[in-house]
Design an enzyme around this catalytic site. Structure first.
Site, PDB file in Angstrom:
ATOM      1  N   CYS A  80       0.887  -1.183  -0.036  1.00  0.00           N
ATOM      2  CA  CYS A  80      -0.020   0.119  -0.005  1.00  0.00           C
ATOM      3  C   CYS A  80       0.987   1.066   0.089  1.00  0.00           C
ATOM      4  O   CYS A  80       1.708   1.425   0.963  1.00  0.00           O
ATOM      5  CB  CYS A  80      -0.985  -0.240   1.248  1.00  0.00           C
ATOM      6  SG  CYS A  80      -1.907   1.563   1.456  1.00  0.00           S
ATOM      7  N   GLU A 125     -12.582  -0.561  -5.746  1.00  0.00           N
ATOM      8  CA  GLU A 125     -13.139  -1.559  -4.486  1.00  0.00           C
ATOM      9  C   GLU A 125     -14.764  -1.869  -4.934  1.00  0.00           C
ATOM     10  O   GLU A 125     -14.981  -3.069  -4.689  1.00  0.00           O
ATOM     11  CB  GLU A 125     -13.315  -0.625  -3.248  1.00  0.00           C
ATOM     12  CG  GLU A 125     -11.736  -0.619  -2.840  1.00  0.00           C
ATOM     13  CD  GLU A 125     -11.123  -1.711  -2.050  1.00  0.00           C
ATOM     14  OE1 GLU A 125     -11.804  -2.456  -1.129  1.00  0.00           O
ATOM     15  OE2 GLU A 125      -9.902  -2.147  -1.970  1.00  0.00           O
ATOM     16  N   THR A 134       0.166   4.588   0.328  1.00  0.00           N
ATOM     17  CA  THR A 134      -0.391   5.228   1.069  1.00  0.00           C
ATOM     18  C   THR A 134       0.227   5.093   2.459  1.00  0.00           C
ATOM     19  O   THR A 134       0.566   5.900   3.238  1.00  0.00           O
ATOM     20  CB  THR A 134      -2.265   5.308   1.198  1.00  0.00           C
ATOM     21  OG1 THR A 134      -2.416   5.365  -0.334  1.00  0.00           O
ATOM     22  CG2 THR A 134      -2.445   6.507   1.856  1.00  0.00           C
TER      23      THR A 134
END
Ligand code: DGL
Length: 270
Positions: A70, A162, A72
């Site tokens: 990830c 998502e 982020t």
């Protein structure tokens, strides 16, 4: 023997897929913090707390090494975790550095002084929080000089992916690429700086044009992990089972994941 792979949601599955293909016998434990996704609109303290909780769960599941699949979390939390949180005998690695090493044509762990590289204009597509952190530019400046980076925060794209909404995802990719090209008309390379985005790699390539080299993280991270485990075989932890854990609803995350990766994936509750 297991290695942990963490993402806020399903995006890290694009990294899981490449790691599993490169090392089919390596037991992996995947953790998706779906209940708290997306991370890309959260503040740094929040991302740090959630990432620490997820890593603790992966340590409990028998992992000594966790890959933050990830960007982020790698951008907003990893440095702070490495400065004091990671327990002895455990390691947490991010996905930024291998990507920047590939972009700047460096071997794994080559920490020599920054130098000029072929690529001069780089487009970065990432979540709003990754862009705000400027972590990509910071890591790049340790390795290369004279590279101009134009970053595009791709608001909305993680939620659309998502949700499995491909029509919205395509429209968002096109409008984010258009916005970036208005500011940097001729990038030589583009970085997909969010592990959800490789699912839209073809669309990014089409919108950017065939002359732009598009970098995704899956294969790059798998290669660098393989290299790391050859040097540090002791970092393969005691876990033995391939597992997929989620903080979300296991049934619906399983069906989203199966659609996302186009292969059968069964999640259990974390
Ligand atoms: N897949 C994650 C990344 O690489 C982020 C998604 C999110 O916003 O939760 O940045």
């Amino acid at each position: 023997m297991a290695v942990g792979i963490f993402d806020s949601g399903l995006g890290g599955l694009t990294v899981y897929r490449e790691i599993h293909a490169a090392m089919p016998d390596l037991p992996l434990v995947y953790f998706g913090d779906n209940i708290h996704a997306p991370y890309g609109v959260r503040d740094a303290d929040d991302i740090y707390d959630l990432t620490c909780q997820a890593c603790s769960r992966l340590f409990e599941a028998g992992c000594d090494l966790v890959i933050l699949a990830c960007n982020t979390a790698s951008a907003a939390a990893l440095r702070r975790m490495q400065e004091g949180w990671i327990p002895e005998g455990k390691r947490v690695l991010g996905v930024f550095v291998p990507l920047i090493e590939a972009l700047t044509e460096r071997d794994w762990g080559d920490n020599s002084a920054p130098r000029e590289v072929d690529v001069k204009h780089v487009a970065l597509f990432a979540t709003p929080s990754t862009v705000a952190s400027r972590a990509f530019q910071r890591e790049l400046s340790f390795r290369a000089i004279g590279v101009d980076v134009e970053a595009q925060p791709c608001g909305g794209l993680v939620d659309a992916l998502e949700d499995g909404d491909l029509i919205l995802s395509e429209a968002l990719v096109q409008s984010h690429v258009d916005a970036l090209l208005r500011r940097m008309p001729k990038p030589e390379a583009a970085i997909l700086g969010c592990t959800h985005y490789p699912l839209m790699a073809d669309m990014f390539q089409e919108a950017l044009g065939a002359q732009v080299q598009v970098f995704s993280q899956g294969k790059i991270v798998a290669k660098s992990l393989k290299n790391y485990l050859e040097r540090h075989p002791e970092m393969v932890g005691p876990g033995t089972k391939l597992q997929f854990l989620t903080t979300g609803n296991a049934k619906s995350v399983s069906s989203q994941a199966t659609r996302f990766l186009r292969q059968d994936i069964r999640f259990a509750s974390a």
